[in-house]
Every structure is written in structure tokens, then in C-alpha cells.
Design a protein around this motif. Structure first.
Motif, mmCIF file in Angstrom:
data_model
loop_
_atom_site.group_PDB
_atom_site.id
_atom_site.type_symbol
_atom_site.label_atom_id
_atom_site.label_comp_id
_atom_site.label_asym_id
_atom_site.label_seq_id
_atom_site.Cartn_x
_atom_site.Cartn_y
_atom_site.Cartn_z
ATOM 1 N N LEU A 82 0.775 -1.207 0.083
ATOM 2 C CA LEU A 82 0.067 0.155 0.125
ATOM 3 C C LEU A 82 0.713 1.300 0.198
ATOM 4 N N ILE A 83 1.755 1.268 0.696
ATOM 5 C CA ILE A 83 2.719 2.406 0.893
ATOM 6 C C ILE A 83 3.554 2.573 -0.435
ATOM 7 N N ASN A 84 3.965 1.546 -0.961
ATOM 8 C CA ASN A 84 4.787 1.742 -2.044
ATOM 9 C C ASN A 84 3.695 2.247 -3.549
ATOM 10 N N LEU A 85 2.518 1.547 -3.501
ATOM 11 C CA LEU A 85 1.549 2.059 -4.301
ATOM 12 C C LEU A 85 1.404 3.632 -4.412
ATOM 13 N N SER A 93 6.471 9.973 -14.097
ATOM 14 C CA SER A 93 5.743 8.713 -14.683
ATOM 15 C C SER A 93 4.406 8.933 -14.924
ATOM 16 N N GLU A 94 3.639 8.357 -15.654
ATOM 17 C CA GLU A 94 2.422 8.180 -16.253
ATOM 18 C C GLU A 94 1.301 8.234 -14.970
ATOM 19 N N ILE A 95 0.398 9.213 -14.894
ATOM 20 C CA ILE A 95 -0.553 8.975 -13.981
ATOM 21 C C ILE A 95 -1.657 8.202 -13.989
ATOM 22 N N LEU A 96 -1.880 7.092 -13.424
ATOM 23 C CA LEU A 96 -3.226 6.286 -13.619
ATOM 24 C C LEU A 96 -4.440 6.541 -13.001
ATOM 25 N N LEU A 102 -3.070 11.737 -2.985
ATOM 26 C CA LEU A 102 -2.754 10.298 -3.398
ATOM 27 C C LEU A 102 -2.468 10.155 -4.805
ATOM 28 N N VAL A 103 -1.456 9.656 -5.383
ATOM 29 C CA VAL A 103 -1.199 9.476 -6.691
ATOM 30 C C VAL A 103 -0.849 8.025 -6.804
ATOM 31 N N ILE A 104 -1.413 7.229 -8.050
ATOM 32 C CA ILE A 104 -0.802 5.811 -8.402
ATOM 33 C C ILE A 104 -0.347 6.444 -9.674
ATOM 34 N N THR A 105 1.005 5.910 -10.034
ATOM 35 C CA THR A 105 1.518 6.158 -11.407
ATOM 36 C C THR A 105 1.930 4.598 -11.739
#
Ligand SMILES: Nc1ncnc2c1ncn2[C@@H]1O[C@H](COP(=O)(O)OP(=O)(O)OP(=O)(O)O)[C@@H](O)[C@H]1O
Ligand SMILES: [Mg+2]
Lengths: 282, 290
Positions: A82-85, A93-96, A102-105
Motif C-alpha cells: 500500500l505504501i509503495n503504491l 511517470s504516467e499518472i493512472l 494520493l497518486v498512483i503512477t
């Protein structure tokens, strides 16, 4: 309550892996643990997984017993994932997906997957050692590997003896804990009701006899050893003398090969295999 | 009324692993209120596993265990079950934990949530019954008692709950002959005064015969004999087959037979033996060489 303790859970079977010299297994495991931190590519993880599966098959271990040790650390793995995500991505990097801060790339997803693979494979690999080696053999192996330290006056033999005694008494302690719990339950003790303080207090009727009995047993053991003139000098010989066999040679070779490939993959091929195998996905 | 009713009980340890072990294989057993039943069997025959089913410490895997008509699988009743079936384990002295004997004995009654006066009354009664007079022993530390006294204190801790059924697993383990005799008397006294139904596991065949109305012999998780001591020990072939000792007097009878003096195989007490020998002497015209 204490049934699912996977530590030191030796799984008896008749296999070349079980018969291997504990020293070799210890060194191999150490190489494996070091090696896994050098892996950066999916190819490396696949290779590791293939290696572990082969070992499991050769050692005739049931999948359940191997997975049990992973189950124990599932929470830590999930937490790290979770932390890494959310934090593990590289800049640019491209943002998903994003919500407020909170950002997931793409890169954080990759880091997370690799992190999880690394942890799971690490735990599995390390547990293979304890699944296929008796605690006594392990202690003997450690003693043998540490014996050079004797030159600088480290009491390796005493440490090894302490270790094997400790290992030897883990099952006894569990059994005893079990018995005492049963006895106190029979007198109406409840271990799973009430607040945290009450629960801690409910453990006293188990812990006190456990300690008292442990001291008594330690006393008796020391007395028994003393009356048999035990001392840790060079004159002590081993009942089972470890020997290096064919399985030890083969597995050392395989492991060295694995290690070399992992290093090549990291420093020379630089993810080339991943690109070849997965194309633009990675 | 049936105090204990066990139907088709099977229990397997470490199910589905290589160390799988069938401890009980289809046990059927009914015990009436007021009976004294002794369970015998060689090491590993499943005795302890069987008796731990009686107060729900082990849950029945297949089959049913009923105590006074209520199945032990009934979760709501578990607490009451523990108080109704008093369980004395092997080496019970290793479970003592309080700093005084009286407090330790009070542990069970306290868990029953009894009133303070009632707890006090029961502790006194239990301690006096087991032969540790309250006045002398109440304030002493259980860890400073002798081995035999510790065992009595531990038994008092179970008795103080005033269970209806008393279960003892190897109460004689590690005792000298005098200790065995004392505990034997104690168990009889407890049966008379507190718990009318007693189930006892033991390797000591002399005590088994002396105490029990009924003997149940286990072998590899199955009941292979069930009857009065005379019936069970009278069948010497079976006893040998399942690897049990015979009581002392029965050994004497066997030895006499080797010497050519055949007596009744069901003789189990010294008195019976003496009168049988006297009769034998009369029959043979008194060459008195016995
Ligand atoms: N916790 C356990 N885990 C696995 N196997 C067990 C366990 N407890 C008992 N067993 C096995 O089950 C079988 C029956 O055990 P049990 O303790 O009921 O025997 P017992 O008749 O009481 O023996 P003893 O006279 O030595 O006390 C034995 O073969 C034993 O090895
Ligand atoms: Mg037993």
C-alpha cells in the motif's frame, strides 16, 4: 491458539533436499537472500519462482505448508504494498489514478508488484530451509560455519549448545503451554473475553506456571549435564558427522548459476530480457 | 440417568498431514450417574484424548458427546460444562500459579462468579477434604509444598468447583506406593462426598481394580473390553494381547498356576486369594506348601 506456529516447522520427508548438508543449505539460503535484493526485472523474479517451485517439488513439500509461512507475513506485505503504491512512483511517470494528494503512477504499480514478489519469494525461500532441515541439524550447521570465530575466542560451541537446547525446547514449551491452558480452561478460565487489560491478566495463570516449570526444567537439565561431565571442549565429538554429497554439489552449482544470471541480468542485460519477453508492457 | 453418553466418537490429530494420527476410532460409551469407571490402555491408546472430550477441551470431530443429556458441541453451555465436569490432569501440580494455596484453590469458584462467602466456604471445604487443613495451609505458597501436597492442592482447586463428574488423568503418576494409597483413598472420599460419578485414567492396575466398578480398556483408539474388573482381568489372553499389566494378586494367581496350583482366574484381592488357597489346602488334604 498456538497451533499455527510455522517457525521451525520441520516437514519430514525423504528427499535429496532433506538429506543435504545443513551448512550447504545455510550458505545457499544466504546467497538466495542476498541475490533476491539485486533483482530488478520481472525475468529475475520468474527465474526465482521457477527455482523455488523446483525445490518444493524435489523436496516433496505440500504447497500448503510452504504457503503457511507466507500467510504469517501477509499483513506486512499488504502494508508495504500500500505504501509503495502511493509513494513508490518516480517523478514524471504516467499518472493512472489520483485523488487529492494520493497518486498512483505506472512506475509505482511496477515497484509495488516487484516489492510484493520480492517479499513473498524471500519468505518462501527462507522457509524452505526450516521446512527441510531439523532444528538440531541447523544448529550444528551454524556451529560449524561459525567455528573460525573460535580463533578470536568467541565461545562458538557454547553458543551452539545454547541454540540447540533452545530449539529443542520450543516444542516442549508449546506442548506445556497447551497443557496449562487446557488445565486452566478446565477451571473456567476465559482467554478470549473482556478488554485488553483483562485479557492480559487472564494470561497470568498460564505464564506463571510456564516460567516456574521452565526454571525447574533448566535446573534439572543443567544438573543432568553436569553429572555426565558435560563441557564444551575440543574433545567432544559429534554423533552424526556431516558429509558433503552429490546433492550438495549439484545444488551449489545450480545456486551459483542462478546467482550469476541474476547479476548478469542486473548489471549487463539491464532489463533487456524483460523488454524481449514482455515487449512494450514494461 | 446417564451422566456421560458418547456415540461414534472419532478423533484424528494433525488431520491431512504426514503425521496424521487416529487417536480415537469409533468409541461408544455410556456411563451412569454414580459409576466409578477406570479407563486403561497402553501408552498412546487414546485415553487422554477420550477424557478431554468430556469437558469440551477437545471438540468432537465426528460423533457426539453428551454430558447429562446436553451435547458438548453446545457453545452456550461450554462454561457450565467446565464446572460440571471437573478435570484433573496428569501432574496437576504444574498448573499452580497463585501466591497462596487458598487463592489458587479459589480460582475455579471465582470463575464461576460465586459470592465471596460461597467461595470461601468451598475453598475451606475442598482443602479440608484433600487433607490440607485450611488453618495450616491457606496462606502458604503452593510452590513451597511437597510434591504430594502440591498434587492435593491442585486437586482441591478442581474439587472447589463441586463438579458433578470428576475426571482424573493419571492421578498416580510419579507417586510412591504410599502416595498412591493416599490418593486412592482421597479419590474414594471425593466420590462419596462431592462428585458421585468418577472417570479415571490410570496405568496402575491395582488401583484400577480396587477403585472401579467398571473398567474400560482402550487399544488403538477402540474400546476392546468393558466390564467389571473381574470380567476384564479374568480374560488374561485379551489383557496380554492389548499389552496391559495384570494386577498384583492376579500375577500371584498366574505364578501359582505355573507351580501347578490352579485357582479361579478372577481373583483380584488378597482376601479372595487367601480364602481360595485355604479351600485348596482343604481339598488337597493340607500339604500346606503354598
Ligand atoms: N497434540 C497431539 N498432536 C498429535 N498427536 C497427538 C497429540 N496428542 C496425542 N497424540 C497422539 O494420539 C495418540 C493418543 O494419545 P493420547 O494422549 O490420548 O494417549 P494416552 O492413551 O493418553 O497415552 P498415555 O498413556 O501415554 O498418556 C497417541 O498416539 C499420540 O501420539
Ligand atoms: Mg495420557
Amino acid at each position: 491458539m498456538f497451533k499455527d506456529v510455522s517457525f521451525g516447522q520441520y516437514y519430514p520427508a525423504n528427499s535429496p533436499i532433506h538429506r543435504m548438508d545443513a551448512r550447504v543449505k545455510l550458505i545457499i539460503t544466504l546467497m538466495f537472500v542476498v541475490g533476491i535484493f539485486f533483482i530488478k526485472s520481472y525475468f529475475g523474479f520468474m527465474l526465482t519462482a521457477a527455482l523455488l517451485i523446483t525445490i518444493v517439488l524435489v523436496a516433496k513439500l505440500p504447497i500448503g505448508s510452504v504457503l503457511k509461512s507466507v500467510r504469517g507475513v501477509l499483513f506486512i506485505v499488504a502494508f508495504t504494498a500500500l505504501i509503495n503504491l502511493f509513494l513508490g512512483g518516480e517523478n514524471g511517470s504516467e499518472i493512472l489514478w489520483s485523488w487529492k494528494k494520493l497518486v498512483i503512477t505506472v512506475s509505482s504499480v511496477h515497484t509495488t508488484i516487484k516489492m510484493v514478489l520480492r517479499l513473498v519469494l524471500l519468505i518462501t525461500g527462507a522457509s524452505l530451509l526450516s521446512l527441510t532441515t531439523t532444528p538440531v541439524a541447523l544448529a550444528d550447521g551454524v556451529e560449524s560455519l561459525l567455528s573460525p570465530l573460535r580463533l578470536i575466542k568467541v565461545p562458538v560451541r557454547d553458543i551452539a549448545m545454547i541454540m540447540s537446547i533452545a530449539l529443542r525446547f520450543i516444542p516442549t514449551l508449546f506442548e506445556e503451554t497447551h497443557k496449562i491452558i487446557a488445565a486452566q480452561k478446565s477451571r473456567g478460565a476465559a482467554f478470549d473475553t473482556g478488554g485488553p487489560l483483562q485479557r492480559a491478566k487472564a494470561l497470568l495463570p498460564v505464564l506463571i506456571p510456564l516460567f516456574v516449570n521452565s526454571f525447574r526444567r533448566a535446573d534439572e537439565l543443567a544438573f543432568a549435564m553436569d553429572s555426565r561431565c558435560y563441557n564444551a571442549t575440543d574433545n567432544r565429538t559429534k554423533m552424526k558427522v556431516a558429509k558433503i554429497g552429490l546433492a550438495d554439489c549439484i545444488s551449489s552449482l545450480v545456486m551459483s548459476g542462478y546467482f550469476v544470471v541474476i547479476m548478469l541480468d542486473r548489471y549487463f542485460w539491464c532489463g533487456l530480457v524483460d523488454t524481449l519477453m514482455f515487449g512494450g508492457l514494461v | 440417568m446417564q451422566a456421560i453418553k458418547i456415540t461414534d466418537l472419532t478423533y484424528i490429530y494433525s488431520k491431512k498431514t504426514p503425521s496424521e494420527k487416529v487417536a480415537l476410532a469409533g468409541v461408544n460409551l455410556s456411563i451412569n450417574e454414580g459409576e466409578f469407571v477406570t479407563v486403561v490402555g497402553h501408552t498412546g491408546s487414546g485415553k487422554s484424548t477420550l477424557v478431554q472430550h468430556l469437558n469440551g477441551l477437545i471438540k468432537a470431530q465426528t460423533g457426539v458427546v453428551e454430558i447429562c443429556g446436553i451435547p458438548t458441541s453446545n457453545k452456550k453451555n461450554l462454561k457450565q460444562l467446565r464446572f460440571d465436569v471437573g478435570m484433573v490432569f496428569q501432574y496437576p501440580e504444574y498448573q499452580l500459579f497463585e501466591d497462596t494455596v487458598a487463592k489458587d484453590v479459589a480460582f475455579g469458584p471465582k470463575n464461576m462468579k460465586l459470592s465471596k462467602e460461597e467461595i470461601d466456604k468451598r475453598v475451606r471445604r475442598a482443602m479440608d477434604l484433600v487433607g490440607l487443613p485450611y488453618e495450616t495451609f491457606a496462606e502458604r505458597s503452593p510452590f513451597e509444598l511437597s510434591g504430594g501436597e502440591k498434587r492435593r492442592a491442585a486437586i482441591a482447586g478442581v474439587i472447589a468447583m463441586e463438579p458433578k463428574i470428576l475426571v482424573l488423568d493419571e492421578p498416580f503418576a510419579g507417586l510412591d506406593p504410599i502416595g498412591v494409597k493416599e490418593i486412592t483413598e482421597l479419590v474414594l472420599k471425593l466420590k462419596r462426598e462431592i462428585c458421585p460419578t468418577v472417570v479415571m485414567v490410570t496405568h496402575n492396575m491395582d488401583s484400577a481394580c480396587e477403585l472401579a466398578d467398571r473398567i474400560v480398556a482402550l487399544c488403538d483408539g477402540k474400546i476392546v473390553a468393558d466390564g467389571s474388573p473381574k470380567e476384564v482381568f479374568g480374560d488374561r489372553n485379551l489383557i496380554k494381547e492389548i499389552g496391559l499389566d495384570v494386577p498384583f494378586v492376579a500375577r500371584v494367581v498366574d505364578r501359582l498356576e505355573e507351580e501347578g496350583i490352579s485357582l479361579d482366574k478372577t481373583i483380584l484381592t488378597i482376601d479372595e486369594l487367601t480364602s481360595a488357597l485355604e479351600e485348596y489346602k482343604k481339598l488337597k488334604g493340607g500339604d500346606g506348601n503354598v
